[in-house]
Motif scaffolding. Structure first.
Motif, PDB file in Angstrom:
ATOM      1  N   ASP A  85       0.827  -1.210   0.000  1.00 38.57           N
ATOM      2  CA  ASP A  85       0.000   0.000   0.000  1.00 38.57           C
ATOM      3  C   ASP A  85       0.861   1.260   0.000  1.00 38.57           C
ATOM      4  N   GLU A  86       1.980   1.239   0.738  1.00 37.61           N
ATOM      5  CA  GLU A  86       2.889   2.389   0.756  1.00 37.61           C
ATOM      6  C   GLU A  86       3.518   2.594  -0.621  1.00 37.61           C
ATOM      7  N   VAL A  87       3.827   1.529  -1.316  1.00 35.35           N
ATOM      8  CA  VAL A  87       4.364   1.623  -2.675  1.00 35.35           C
ATOM      9  C   VAL A  87       3.334   2.308  -3.575  1.00 35.35           C
ATOM     10  N   ASP A  88       2.099   1.823  -3.523  1.00 36.99           N
ATOM     11  CA  ASP A  88       1.046   2.415  -4.360  1.00 36.99           C
ATOM     12  C   ASP A  88       0.837   3.889  -4.028  1.00 36.99           C
ATOM     13  N   ALA A  89       0.852   4.221  -2.724  1.00 38.69           N
ATOM     14  CA  ALA A  89       0.638   5.606  -2.299  1.00 38.69           C
ATOM     15  C   ALA A  89       1.781   6.504  -2.750  1.00 38.69           C
ATOM     16  N   LEU A  90       3.021   6.037  -2.656  1.00 32.55           N
ATOM     17  CA  LEU A  90       4.158   6.855  -3.081  1.00 32.55           C
ATOM     18  C   LEU A  90       4.117   7.088  -4.587  1.00 32.55           C
ATOM     19  N   GLY A  91       3.780   6.068  -5.348  1.00 38.92           N
ATOM     20  CA  GLY A  91       3.666   6.230  -6.795  1.00 38.92           C
ATOM     21  C   GLY A  91       2.603   7.261  -7.163  1.00 38.92           C
ATOM     22  N   ALA A  92       1.460   7.195  -6.500  1.00 39.85           N
ATOM     23  CA  ALA A  92       0.382   8.153  -6.764  1.00 39.85           C
ATOM     24  C   ALA A  92       0.786   9.567  -6.351  1.00 39.85           C
ATOM     25  N   ALA A  93       1.413   9.701  -5.192  1.00 31.29           N
ATOM     26  CA  ALA A  93       1.837  11.018  -4.716  1.00 31.29           C
ATOM     27  C   ALA A  93       2.901  11.612  -5.632  1.00 31.29           C
ATOM     28  N   GLY A  94       3.817  10.791  -6.095  1.00 27.45           N
ATOM     29  CA  GLY A  94       4.880  11.274  -6.969  1.00 27.45           C
ATOM     30  C   GLY A  94       4.366  11.786  -8.302  1.00 27.45           C
ATOM     31  N   THR A  95       3.430  11.078  -8.894  1.00 26.14           N
ATOM     32  CA  THR A  95       2.886  11.547 -10.172  1.00 26.14           C
ATOM     33  C   THR A  95       1.998  12.771  -9.960  1.00 26.14           C
ATOM     34  N   ALA A  96       1.243  12.806  -8.877  1.00 25.92           N
ATOM     35  CA  ALA A  96       0.419  13.979  -8.576  1.00 25.92           C
ATOM     36  C   ALA A  96       1.283  15.200  -8.277  1.00 25.92           C
ATOM     37  N   GLY A  97       2.488  14.966  -7.740  1.00 28.08           N
ATOM     38  CA  GLY A  97       3.389  16.049  -7.377  1.00 28.08           C
ATOM     39  C   GLY A  97       4.277  16.531  -8.512  1.00 28.08           C
ATOM     40  N   GLY A  98       4.088  16.014  -9.714  1.00 22.08           N
ATOM     41  CA  GLY A  98       4.849  16.502 -10.858  1.00 22.08           C
ATOM     42  C   GLY A  98       5.915  15.563 -11.374  1.00 22.08           C
ATOM     43  N   GLY A  99       6.033  14.383 -10.779  1.00 23.00           N
ATOM     44  CA  GLY A  99       7.005  13.408 -11.255  1.00 23.00           C
ATOM     45  C   GLY A  99       6.391  12.497 -12.311  1.00 23.00           C
ATOM     46  N   THR A 100       7.214  11.614 -12.827  1.00 26.07           N
ATOM     47  CA  THR A 100       6.790  10.661 -13.850  1.00 26.07           C
ATOM     48  C   THR A 100       7.047   9.252 -13.335  1.00 26.07           C
ATOM     49  N   LEU A 101       6.082   8.380 -13.501  1.00 23.09           N
ATOM     50  CA  LEU A 101       6.284   6.973 -13.157  1.00 23.09           C
ATOM     51  C   LEU A 101       7.078   6.364 -14.314  1.00 23.09           C
ATOM     52  N   SER A 102       8.408   6.317 -14.171  1.00 28.96           N
ATOM     53  CA  SER A 102       9.272   5.883 -15.261  1.00 28.96           C
ATOM     54  C   SER A 102       9.358   4.369 -15.398  1.00 28.96           C
ATOM     55  N   LYS A 103       9.003   3.634 -14.355  1.00 30.62           N
ATOM     56  CA  LYS A 103       8.803   2.179 -14.424  1.00 30.62           C
ATOM     57  C   LYS A 103       7.496   1.913 -13.707  1.00 30.62           C
TER      58      LYS A 103
END
Length: 135
Positions: A85-103
């Motif tokens: 769940d923490e993995v999923d939350a960090l991925g969502a927060a990172g993309t919402a914060g302006g990052g790109t899910l590169s993998k």
């Protein structure tokens, strides 16, 4: 030798944008070690990421050392998280914060569940959860 803390230093183009991205990941800015060109982003009691605008970062270089141009990867930060769940939350927060899910976030052959974010300045963050070995 006992290392007390680790401070990865990242060169960034815009301190406000970079700070907002790492705050979106849930890291707090330590004002004691921050200014208008630097943000000290606290990851844990032992790790703080130093975000430094290009000119400030370059001030730490000596001799003929040069910062790598954008697109040239120098390092990747890897973070072990406490749950899927923490993995999923960090991925969502990172993309919402302006990052790109590169993998994409997925299970891999090593028994890890995770993905990879690229921050707005091109820095790589691998993040994953790994079950404790049974035995």
């Amino acid at each position: 030798m006992a290392v007390q803390m680790i401070f990865p230093n990242y060169a960034v183009a815009d301190i406000g944008r970079a700070t907002a991205f790492y705050e979106a990941l849930g890291f707090a800015r330590n004002p004691q070690f921050s200014d208008d060109a630097t943000s000290c982003m606290v990851v844990s009691d032992q790790v703080a990421i130093m975000l430094l605008e290009h000119a400030k970062f370059d001030g730490f270089l000596t001799g003929d050392q040069r910062r790598a141009p954008r697109g040239m990867l120098e390092n990747a930060l890897a973070m072990l998280l406490g749950s899927r769940d923490e993995v999923d939350a960090l991925g969502a927060a990172g993309t919402a914060g302006g990052g790109t899910l590169s993998k994409p976030i997925r299970d891999d052959e090593w028994g890890m569940y995770g993905g990879q974010l690229t921050d707005p300045d091109g820095h790589i963050i691998d993040f994953f959860f790994m079950e404790a070995p049974q035995g």
